[in-house]
Design a protein around this motif. Structure first.
Motif, PDB file in Angstrom:
ATOM      1  N   ALA A 184      75.969  29.506 -54.827  1.00  0.00           N
ATOM      2  CA  ALA A 184      74.538  29.675 -54.564  1.00  0.00           C
ATOM      3  C   ALA A 184      73.885  30.545 -55.632  1.00  0.00           C
ATOM      4  CB  ALA A 184      74.331  30.286 -53.180  1.00  0.00           C
ATOM      5  N   GLN A 185      74.626  31.536 -56.125  1.00  0.00           N
ATOM      6  CA  GLN A 185      74.070  32.410 -57.152  1.00  0.00           C
ATOM      7  C   GLN A 185      73.811  31.642 -58.456  1.00  0.00           C
ATOM      8  OE1 GLN A 185      76.534  35.625 -58.886  1.00  0.00           O
ATOM      9  NE2 GLN A 185      75.006  37.022 -58.037  1.00  0.00           N
ATOM     10  N   GLN A 186      74.737  30.748 -58.814  1.00  0.00           N
ATOM     11  CA  GLN A 186      74.539  29.949 -60.024  1.00  0.00           C
ATOM     12  C   GLN A 186      73.390  28.957 -59.839  1.00  0.00           C
ATOM     13  OE1 GLN A 186      76.449  31.151 -62.735  1.00  0.00           O
ATOM     14  NE2 GLN A 186      76.639  32.517 -60.971  1.00  0.00           N
ATOM     15  N   ALA A 187      73.271  28.390 -58.639  1.00  0.00           N
ATOM     16  CA  ALA A 187      72.146  27.500 -58.347  1.00  0.00           C
ATOM     17  C   ALA A 187      70.823  28.246 -58.466  1.00  0.00           C
ATOM     18  CB  ALA A 187      72.305  26.922 -56.942  1.00  0.00           C
ATOM     19  N   PHE A 188      70.804  29.497 -58.006  1.00  0.00           N
ATOM     20  CA  PHE A 188      69.610  30.334 -58.111  1.00  0.00           C
ATOM     21  C   PHE A 188      69.204  30.506 -59.573  1.00  0.00           C
ATOM     22  CE2 PHE A 188      67.829  34.599 -58.711  1.00  0.00           C
ATOM     23  CZ  PHE A 188      66.743  34.566 -57.852  1.00  0.00           C
ATOM     24  N   LEU A 189      70.174  30.777 -60.436  1.00  0.00           N
ATOM     25  CA  LEU A 189      69.877  30.950 -61.853  1.00  0.00           C
ATOM     26  C   LEU A 189      69.279  29.669 -62.449  1.00  0.00           C
ATOM     27  CD1 LEU A 189      73.012  32.905 -63.172  1.00  0.00           C
ATOM     28  CD2 LEU A 189      70.704  33.800 -62.813  1.00  0.00           C
ATOM     29  N   GLY A 190      69.894  28.529 -62.150  1.00  0.00           N
ATOM     30  CA  GLY A 190      69.403  27.267 -62.679  1.00  0.00           C
ATOM     31  C   GLY A 190      67.997  26.941 -62.219  1.00  0.00           C
ATOM     32  N   PHE A 191      67.719  27.244 -60.949  1.00  0.00           N
ATOM     33  CA  PHE A 191      66.389  26.966 -60.390  1.00  0.00           C
ATOM     34  C   PHE A 191      65.332  27.898 -60.970  1.00  0.00           C
ATOM     35  CE2 PHE A 191      63.319  27.904 -56.902  1.00  0.00           C
ATOM     36  CZ  PHE A 191      62.649  26.680 -56.930  1.00  0.00           C
ATOM     37  N   GLN A 192      65.641  29.192 -61.026  1.00  0.00           N
ATOM     38  CA  GLN A 192      64.675  30.158 -61.532  1.00  0.00           C
ATOM     39  C   GLN A 192      64.431  29.981 -63.034  1.00  0.00           C
ATOM     40  OE1 GLN A 192      62.840  32.383 -59.803  1.00  0.00           O
ATOM     41  NE2 GLN A 192      63.713  31.644 -57.869  1.00  0.00           N
ATOM     42  N   ALA A 193      65.418  29.439 -63.739  1.00  0.00           N
ATOM     43  CA  ALA A 193      65.246  29.183 -65.169  1.00  0.00           C
ATOM     44  C   ALA A 193      64.543  27.853 -65.429  1.00  0.00           C
ATOM     45  CB  ALA A 193      66.605  29.195 -65.867  1.00  0.00           C
ATOM     46  N   GLY A 194      64.263  27.070 -64.379  1.00  0.00           N
ATOM     47  CA  GLY A 194      63.565  25.812 -64.539  1.00  0.00           C
ATOM     48  C   GLY A 194      64.423  24.676 -65.055  1.00  0.00           C
ATOM     49  N   ILE A 195      65.734  24.872 -65.066  1.00  0.00           N
ATOM     50  CA  ILE A 195      66.635  23.835 -65.580  1.00  0.00           C
ATOM     51  C   ILE A 195      66.828  22.731 -64.547  1.00  0.00           C
ATOM     52  CG2 ILE A 195      68.975  23.409 -66.453  1.00  0.00           C
ATOM     53  CD1 ILE A 195      68.957  26.383 -67.350  1.00  0.00           C
ATOM     54  N   ILE A 196      66.828  23.097 -63.274  1.00  0.00           N
ATOM     55  CA  ILE A 196      66.962  22.111 -62.199  1.00  0.00           C
ATOM     56  C   ILE A 196      65.782  22.224 -61.244  1.00  0.00           C
ATOM     57  CG2 ILE A 196      69.482  22.014 -62.341  1.00  0.00           C
ATOM     58  CD1 ILE A 196      69.598  23.847 -59.882  1.00  0.00           C
ATOM     59  N   GLU A 197      65.475  21.129 -60.564  1.00  0.00           N
ATOM     60  CA  GLU A 197      64.383  21.090 -59.595  1.00  0.00           C
ATOM     61  C   GLU A 197      64.870  20.420 -58.318  1.00  0.00           C
ATOM     62  OE1 GLU A 197      61.433  22.322 -59.686  1.00  0.00           O
ATOM     63  OE2 GLU A 197      61.235  22.885 -61.794  1.00  0.00           O
ATOM     64  N   PRO A 198      64.295  20.808 -57.154  1.00  0.00           N
ATOM     65  CA  PRO A 198      64.685  20.169 -55.896  1.00  0.00           C
ATOM     66  C   PRO A 198      64.113  18.757 -55.791  1.00  0.00           C
ATOM     67  CG  PRO A 198      62.919  21.723 -55.494  1.00  0.00           C
ATOM     68  CD  PRO A 198      63.318  21.896 -56.938  1.00  0.00           C
ATOM     69  N   VAL A 199      64.854  17.864 -55.183  1.00  0.00           N
ATOM     70  CA  VAL A 199      64.352  16.516 -54.912  1.00  0.00           C
ATOM     71  C   VAL A 199      63.189  16.576 -53.937  1.00  0.00           C
ATOM     72  CG1 VAL A 199      64.949  14.279 -53.907  1.00  0.00           C
ATOM     73  CG2 VAL A 199      66.559  15.434 -55.443  1.00  0.00           C
ATOM     74  N   ASP A 200      63.289  17.489 -52.961  1.00  0.00           N
ATOM     75  CA  ASP A 200      62.249  17.672 -51.944  1.00  0.00           C
ATOM     76  C   ASP A 200      61.871  19.145 -51.927  1.00  0.00           C
ATOM     77  OD1 ASP A 200      60.840  18.072 -49.472  1.00  0.00           O
ATOM     78  OD2 ASP A 200      61.681  16.175 -48.756  1.00  0.00           O
ATOM     79  N   ASP A 201      60.597  19.450 -51.783  1.00  0.00           N
ATOM     80  CA  ASP A 201      60.141  20.846 -51.843  1.00  0.00           C
ATOM     81  C   ASP A 201      60.414  21.612 -50.556  1.00  0.00           C
ATOM     82  OD1 ASP A 201      58.919  22.783 -53.557  1.00  0.00           O
ATOM     83  OD2 ASP A 201      57.163  22.737 -52.232  1.00  0.00           O
ATOM     84  N   ASP A 202      60.989  20.971 -49.566  1.00  0.00           N
ATOM     85  CA  ASP A 202      61.304  21.626 -48.297  1.00  0.00           C
ATOM     86  C   ASP A 202      62.437  22.626 -48.477  1.00  0.00           C
ATOM     87  OD1 ASP A 202      63.014  21.582 -45.570  1.00  0.00           O
ATOM     88  OD2 ASP A 202      60.880  21.231 -45.134  1.00  0.00           O
ATOM     89  N   ASP A 321      84.078  42.871 -62.528  1.00  0.00           N
ATOM     90  CA  ASP A 321      82.637  42.853 -62.336  1.00  0.00           C
ATOM     91  C   ASP A 321      82.031  41.917 -63.373  1.00  0.00           C
ATOM     92  OD1 ASP A 321      81.562  44.554 -64.687  1.00  0.00           O
ATOM     93  OD2 ASP A 321      82.978  45.928 -63.762  1.00  0.00           O
ATOM     94  N   THR A 322      80.971  41.265 -62.997  1.00  0.00           N
ATOM     95  CA  THR A 322      80.344  40.268 -63.861  1.00  0.00           C
ATOM     96  C   THR A 322      78.850  40.521 -63.972  1.00  0.00           C
ATOM     97  OG1 THR A 322      79.913  38.709 -62.046  1.00  0.00           O
ATOM     98  CG2 THR A 322      82.035  38.515 -63.177  1.00  0.00           C
ATOM     99  N   SER A 323      78.301  40.093 -65.107  1.00  0.00           N
ATOM    100  CA  SER A 323      76.861  40.135 -65.333  1.00  0.00           C
ATOM    101  C   SER A 323      76.462  38.855 -66.046  1.00  0.00           C
ATOM    102  CB  SER A 323      76.473  41.347 -66.180  1.00  0.00           C
ATOM    103  OG  SER A 323      76.846  42.558 -65.544  1.00  0.00           O
ATOM    104  N   GLN A 324      75.203  38.454 -65.859  1.00  0.00           N
ATOM    105  CA  GLN A 324      74.715  37.226 -66.466  1.00  0.00           C
ATOM    106  C   GLN A 324      73.274  37.402 -66.930  1.00  0.00           C
ATOM    107  OE1 GLN A 324      75.685  34.795 -62.823  1.00  0.00           O
ATOM    108  NE2 GLN A 324      76.739  33.487 -64.310  1.00  0.00           N
ATOM    109  N   ARG A 325      72.867  36.537 -67.839  1.00  0.00           N
ATOM    110  CA  ARG A 325      71.460  36.445 -68.201  1.00  0.00           C
ATOM    111  C   ARG A 325      71.184  35.009 -68.640  1.00  0.00           C
ATOM    112  NH1 ARG A 325      72.048  40.558 -73.336  1.00  0.00           N
ATOM    113  NH2 ARG A 325      73.017  39.102 -74.804  1.00  0.00           N
ATOM    114  N   ILE A 326      69.941  34.576 -68.400  1.00  0.00           N
ATOM    115  CA  ILE A 326      69.583  33.182 -68.652  1.00  0.00           C
ATOM    116  C   ILE A 326      68.135  33.113 -69.077  1.00  0.00           C
ATOM    117  CG2 ILE A 326      68.896  32.720 -66.266  1.00  0.00           C
ATOM    118  CD1 ILE A 326      70.196  29.941 -66.578  1.00  0.00           C
ATOM    119  N   ASN A 327      67.809  32.088 -69.869  1.00  0.00           N
ATOM    120  CA  ASN A 327      66.416  31.900 -70.250  1.00  0.00           C
ATOM    121  C   ASN A 327      66.205  30.451 -70.673  1.00  0.00           C
ATOM    122  OD1 ASN A 327      63.733  32.530 -70.731  1.00  0.00           O
ATOM    123  ND2 ASN A 327      64.216  34.338 -71.983  1.00  0.00           N
TER     124      ASN A 327
END
Length: 500
Positions: A184-202, A321-327
């Motif tokens: 879920a955390q990786q999905a969050f990164l992809g969504f917030q970075a605009g790389i992926i979009e939901p099929v339905d906005d629900d 411990d892990t850290s990430q960054r995305i853009n």
């Protein structure tokens, strides 16, 4: 309220995609280190002893010493990586300098008619593995980073991937990792970075599509690692009559490992909403371990010696411990608040590496020289991540058992003496730990060296070179992007030994 984005930490309750077969192999592998004499002869000391680093092969070796002595060794480590990705070959070199060995042995001769002629007490510190390394892979691929995020996002509800009213993005990132897990955390990164979009906005939506359009993309991947795996040995050995040596060691291991990866991607179609992506990851690991070893050396006659030793499993206790960054060009405005200062802490876990058996034989030609051969066997399919009750660990352990196999290792060394000068050479071969050698190839190495005996002291110089092919994957799911690396490690070591 002032926004703080320094070190925010959270206990991540899930291990999914955090610890894998790569961790097991990283800490099971003992690269050839040790004294300069040990390195020059390829580490073939199982039937010889008489060297502080030989205690790593056979703990009976300390009883072979005739005098007490101390020794120290420093090494220059040079790594040369040729990384082939697509049709592009990238070369990267790195250097580091370290004191890799220090130790001593104290020999006590029997003063009566006991069949136990002498005992030896020894201690030794050895750098088992130097993790300092860097490689660059750059090329063209038909599989983009969007596949990584789509893989983890599939099945994850959209609701938690959105930041809530008044919630900082870095807090949402940590909260999702702690409560919903790595996927879920990786999905969050992809969504917030605009790389992926939901099929339905629900908010209940669990399907996603990519904002990246391409036939192929340009990718650049950099991996930089640093740290060490060290071993501190406490040893006891004894000589029985004239021809038998017995010994035991307690080994205390310490691990410090850092891996930073940088990934950049562009070259999308002109009409693609996404035009560039960057995704960086940091892993920090610390831990300690324990093992023991038993061994014996026997003189069959004046020329032939044989040795046998058992090295127990090593039981490591580790924390990550892990850290990430995305853009990207579609990322939300505050995406940079998720950075290497935002830290995910994982629960403590354990790794058990398999036991190792070694058999050795040596031919000694009086004071003129010697030839020595060691053979070692280690079944890597027995390695385990623990606790085994953890479902993700159980699945990974099944994968380890079916993917890894027996490792047969051979070490050959020789020494020729001309008065005070000793000329040395060695060869080393180690099979791939994988049943399929396409992942990691066999390791081949050779070495040479020279030593000068001053009487109460000795100076040794060694050169050693190993070569191995490694197929290194960029990410842990969603894509099979990997680079084939030809890695050449070259060590130059200088050691000093003082008898007393």
């Amino acid at each position: 309220m002032k926004r703080i984005s320094t070190f925010i930490m959270v206990l991540a309750c899930t291990f999914a995609s955090a610890q894998t077969i790569d961790d097991v192999l990283r800490y099971s592998n003992e690269n050839l280190q040790g004294t300069a004499r040990f390195q020059a002869m390829g580490g073939a000391f199982g039937a010889l002893g008489g060297d502080l680093s030989a205690l790593n092969v056979n703990p009976a070796g300390s009883a072979v010493f005739n005098f007490s002595e101390i020794g120290i060794t420093g090494s220059n480590y040079h790594t040369d990586n040729d990384a082939l990705y697509g049709n592009t070959l990238s070369n990267t070199t790195s250097n580091s300098l370290d004191f890799n060995q220090i130790g001593g042995v104290f020999v006590f001769n029997s003063s009566n008619d006991s069949p136990w002629r002498k005992i030896a007490l020894a201690f030794n510190y050895d750098l088992v593995q130097n993790f300092d390394n860097e490689f660059v892979a750059s090329g063209n691929s038909s599989v983009g980073i969007d596949n990584y995020f789509l893989n983890f996002a599939e099945g994850e509800p959209l609701g938690p991937l959105r930041t809530q009213q008044g919630e900082y993005i870095e807090d949402a990132y940590l909260d999702i990792g702690a409560n919903l897990g790595y996927s879920a955390q990786q999905a969050f990164l992809g969504f917030q970075a605009g790389i992926i979009e939901p099929v339905d906005d629900d908010d209940q939506n669990t399907s996603y599509f990519s904002n990246a359009q391409y036939g192929s993309v340009n990718q650049r991947y950099i991996q930089n690692t640093s740290g060490y795996n060290s071993k501190f040995t406490l040893n006891f050995a004894s000589q029985y009559q004239d021809n038998l040596y017995l010994g035991a060691s307690l080994n205390f291991h310490n691990i410090l490992y850092d891996k930073v990866t940088y990934f950049d991607e562009d070259g999308y179609d002109a009409e693609s909403p996404i035009q560039y992506t960057s995704f960086d990851n940091l892993l920090h690991t610390e831990g300690h371990g324990f093992s023991f070893s038993l061994g014996a050396i026997a003189k069959l006659n004046q020329s032939i010696r044989v040795g046998a030793s058992y090295q127990s499993p090593t039981w490591y206790t580790l924390t990550d411990d892990t850290s990430q960054r995305i853009n990207s060009n579609l990322a939300v405005s505050d995406i940079n608040y998720i950075n290497f200062g935002i830290v995910n802490l994982y629960d403590e876990y354990k790794i058990k590496t398999p036991e190792k058996y070694t058999g050795s034989i040596a031919l000694v030609f009086g004071q003129d020289g010697l030839i020595s051969l060691d053979y070692s066997y280690q079944d890597m399919s027995k390695a385990e991540l623990r606790p085994t009750s953890d479902p993700s660990f159980a699945a990974e352990n099944d994968f380890i058992a079916s993917t890894l196999g027996a490792v047969n290792s051979y070490r050959l060394g020789g020494e020729y003496r001309i008065e005070e000068v000793s000329l040395r050479a060695g060869y080393r071969f180690e099979e791939s730990p994988y049943e399929n050698g396409d992942f990691i190839g066999d390791l081949n190495g050779f070495s040479a060296g020279i030593g000068y005996n001053f009487g109460p002291s000795r100076l040794d110089l060694a050169y050693s070179r190993t070569e191995q092919d490694i197929n290194s994957y960029f990410f842990d799911g969603g894509t099979n992007n990997s680079t084939l690396i030809n890695r050449v490690n070259t060590n130059i070591s200088l050691g000093y030994t003082l008898k007393f």
